[in-house]
Design a protein around this motif. Structure first.
Motif, PDB file in Angstrom:
ATOM      1  N   ASN A   6      -8.261-107.641  41.754  1.00 36.43           N
ATOM      2  CA  ASN A   6      -9.013-106.394  41.569  1.00 36.43           C
ATOM      3  C   ASN A   6      -8.426-105.550  40.434  1.00 36.43           C
ATOM      4  O   ASN A   6      -8.275-104.335  40.543  1.00 36.43           O
ATOM      5  CB  ASN A   6      -9.086-105.598  42.864  1.00 36.43           C
ATOM      6  CG  ASN A   6      -9.863-106.327  43.935  1.00 36.43           C
ATOM      7  OD1 ASN A   6     -10.584-107.274  43.674  1.00 36.43           O
ATOM      8  ND2 ASN A   6      -9.705-105.890  45.168  1.00 36.43           N
ATOM      9  N   GLY A   7      -8.068-106.225  39.349  1.00 32.59           N
ATOM     10  CA  GLY A   7      -7.592-105.541  38.155  1.00 32.59           C
ATOM     11  C   GLY A   7      -6.114-105.215  38.122  1.00 32.59           C
ATOM     12  O   GLY A   7      -5.630-104.667  37.136  1.00 32.59           O
ATOM     13  N   GLU A   8      -5.372-105.551  39.168  1.00 31.60           N
ATOM     14  CA  GLU A   8      -3.937-105.260  39.221  1.00 31.60           C
ATOM     15  C   GLU A   8      -3.134-106.550  39.304  1.00 31.60           C
ATOM     16  O   GLU A   8      -3.458-107.438  40.095  1.00 31.60           O
ATOM     17  CB  GLU A   8      -3.611-104.385  40.431  1.00 31.60           C
ATOM     18  CG  GLU A   8      -4.243-103.014  40.363  1.00 31.60           C
ATOM     19  CD  GLU A   8      -3.849-102.144  41.544  1.00 31.60           C
ATOM     20  OE1 GLU A   8      -2.843-102.454  42.217  1.00 31.60           O
ATOM     21  OE2 GLU A   8      -4.554-101.163  41.806  1.00 31.60           O
ATOM     22  N   HIS A   9      -2.059-106.627  38.505  1.00 29.09           N
ATOM     23  CA  HIS A   9      -1.196-107.810  38.544  1.00 29.09           C
ATOM     24  C   HIS A   9      -0.404-107.820  39.846  1.00 29.09           C
ATOM     25  O   HIS A   9       0.080-106.788  40.292  1.00 29.09           O
ATOM     26  CB  HIS A   9      -0.231-107.815  37.362  1.00 29.09           C
ATOM     27  CG  HIS A   9      -0.924-107.913  36.040  1.00 29.09           C
ATOM     28  ND1 HIS A   9      -1.643-109.022  35.658  1.00 29.09           N
ATOM     29  CD2 HIS A   9      -1.026-107.035  35.025  1.00 29.09           C
ATOM     30  CE1 HIS A   9      -2.147-108.816  34.465  1.00 29.09           C
ATOM     31  NE2 HIS A   9      -1.796-107.598  34.051  1.00 29.09           N
ATOM     32  N   ARG A  10      -0.334-108.999  40.449  1.00 31.57           N
ATOM     33  CA  ARG A  10       0.402-109.165  41.708  1.00 31.57           C
ATOM     34  C   ARG A  10       1.266-110.417  41.635  1.00 31.57           C
ATOM     35  O   ARG A  10       0.837-111.446  41.135  1.00 31.57           O
ATOM     36  CB  ARG A  10      -0.557-109.370  42.878  1.00 31.57           C
ATOM     37  CG  ARG A  10      -1.507-108.257  43.156  1.00 31.57           C
ATOM     38  CD  ARG A  10      -0.957-107.384  44.271  1.00 31.57           C
ATOM     39  NE  ARG A  10      -1.961-106.652  44.994  1.00 31.57           N
ATOM     40  CZ  ARG A  10      -2.698-105.680  44.516  1.00 31.57           C
ATOM     41  NH1 ARG A  10      -2.609-105.364  43.258  1.00 31.57           N
ATOM     42  NH2 ARG A  10      -3.548-105.033  45.268  1.00 31.57           N
ATOM     43  N   ALA A  37     -16.198-110.922  50.108  1.00 31.24           N
ATOM     44  CA  ALA A  37     -16.533-111.953  49.123  1.00 31.24           C
ATOM     45  C   ALA A  37     -15.375-112.032  48.139  1.00 31.24           C
ATOM     46  O   ALA A  37     -14.700-111.034  47.874  1.00 31.24           O
ATOM     47  CB  ALA A  37     -17.817-111.619  48.391  1.00 31.24           C
ATOM     48  N   ILE A  38     -15.155-113.236  47.605  1.00 29.95           N
ATOM     49  CA  ILE A  38     -14.085-113.445  46.628  1.00 29.95           C
ATOM     50  C   ILE A  38     -14.631-114.193  45.425  1.00 29.95           C
ATOM     51  O   ILE A  38     -15.339-115.194  45.566  1.00 29.95           O
ATOM     52  CB  ILE A  38     -12.914-114.239  47.247  1.00 29.95           C
ATOM     53  CG1 ILE A  38     -12.281-113.453  48.389  1.00 29.95           C
ATOM     54  CG2 ILE A  38     -11.871-114.568  46.181  1.00 29.95           C
ATOM     55  CD1 ILE A  38     -11.140-114.154  49.083  1.00 29.95           C
ATOM     56  N   ALA A  39     -14.281-113.682  44.246  1.00 27.97           N
ATOM     57  CA  ALA A  39     -14.595-114.370  42.997  1.00 27.97           C
ATOM     58  C   ALA A  39     -13.270-114.779  42.360  1.00 27.97           C
ATOM     59  O   ALA A  39     -12.316-114.004  42.344  1.00 27.97           O
ATOM     60  CB  ALA A  39     -15.369-113.467  42.052  1.00 27.97           C
ATOM     61  N   LEU A  40     -13.228-115.993  41.871  1.00 31.59           N
ATOM     62  CA  LEU A  40     -12.046-116.523  41.196  1.00 31.59           C
ATOM     63  C   LEU A  40     -12.424-116.806  39.752  1.00 31.59           C
ATOM     64  O   LEU A  40     -13.319-117.617  39.493  1.00 31.59           O
ATOM     65  CB  LEU A  40     -11.567-117.800  41.898  1.00 31.59           C
ATOM     66  CG  LEU A  40     -10.389-118.528  41.267  1.00 31.59           C
ATOM     67  CD1 LEU A  40      -9.152-117.628  41.253  1.00 31.59           C
ATOM     68  CD2 LEU A  40     -10.103-119.818  42.021  1.00 31.59           C
ATOM     69  N   ASN A  41     -11.781-116.102  38.846  1.00 25.10           N
ATOM     70  CA  ASN A  41     -12.059-116.239  37.410  1.00 25.10           C
ATOM     71  C   ASN A  41     -13.546-116.099  37.107  1.00 25.10           C
ATOM     72  O   ASN A  41     -14.116-116.836  36.315  1.00 25.10           O
ATOM     73  CB  ASN A  41     -11.513-117.563  36.882  1.00 25.10           C
ATOM     74  CG  ASN A  41     -10.009-117.643  37.047  1.00 25.10           C
ATOM     75  OD1 ASN A  41      -9.302-116.670  36.830  1.00 25.10           O
ATOM     76  ND2 ASN A  41      -9.521-118.793  37.458  1.00 25.10           N
ATOM     77  N   ARG A  60      -7.607-114.712  37.850  1.00 28.26           N
ATOM     78  CA  ARG A  60      -8.189-113.394  38.101  1.00 28.26           C
ATOM     79  C   ARG A  60      -9.009-113.491  39.385  1.00 28.26           C
ATOM     80  O   ARG A  60      -9.901-114.325  39.478  1.00 28.26           O
ATOM     81  CB  ARG A  60      -9.091-112.956  36.951  1.00 28.26           C
ATOM     82  CG  ARG A  60      -8.361-112.656  35.667  1.00 28.26           C
ATOM     83  CD  ARG A  60      -9.307-112.331  34.509  1.00 28.26           C
ATOM     84  NE  ARG A  60     -10.131-113.497  34.174  1.00 28.26           N
ATOM     85  CZ  ARG A  60     -11.436-113.617  34.422  1.00 28.26           C
ATOM     86  NH1 ARG A  60     -12.109-112.652  35.000  1.00 28.26           N
ATOM     87  NH2 ARG A  60     -12.093-114.711  34.084  1.00 28.26           N
ATOM     88  N   VAL A  61      -8.682-112.657  40.351  1.00 30.74           N
ATOM     89  CA  VAL A  61      -9.349-112.686  41.650  1.00 30.74           C
ATOM     90  C   VAL A  61      -9.940-111.312  41.937  1.00 30.74           C
ATOM     91  O   VAL A  61      -9.277-110.296  41.747  1.00 30.74           O
ATOM     92  CB  VAL A  61      -8.351-113.059  42.773  1.00 30.74           C
ATOM     93  CG1 VAL A  61      -9.041-113.085  44.123  1.00 30.74           C
ATOM     94  CG2 VAL A  61      -7.676-114.385  42.475  1.00 30.74           C
TER      95      VAL A  61
END
Length: 70
Positions: A6-10, A37-41, A60-61
């Motif tokens: 969600n836009g933040e590095h983890r 829901a999840i989007a991957l790249n 990117r998730v």
């Protein structure tokens, strides 16, 4: 590995999308991922594929939750 959620590095040790969902929602004490829901790249990952969808360094998730309202 490092992923963007969600836009933040983890930093995460999660191997799959399902593991990452559990990690990201652990403090919510949810019984199931219903409504998420999840989007991957940029591509939607169907819930039945979460367990077998591997994560890689730099992915990117986006994890989104359906909300009621108008």
């Amino acid at each position: 590995m490092i992923v963007t959620v969600n836009g933040e590095h983890r930093q995460t040790a999660s191997a799959t999308v399902a593991d990452l969902w559990c990690e990201e929602t652990a403090d919510l004490n949810l019984e199931s991922p219903r409504g998420y829901a999840i989007a991957l790249n940029g591509a939607l990952v169907r819930r039945e594929k979460w367990q077998c969808t591997a994560l890689a360094d730099g992915d990117r998730v986006e994890i989104v939750r359906a909300m009621q309202g108008g």
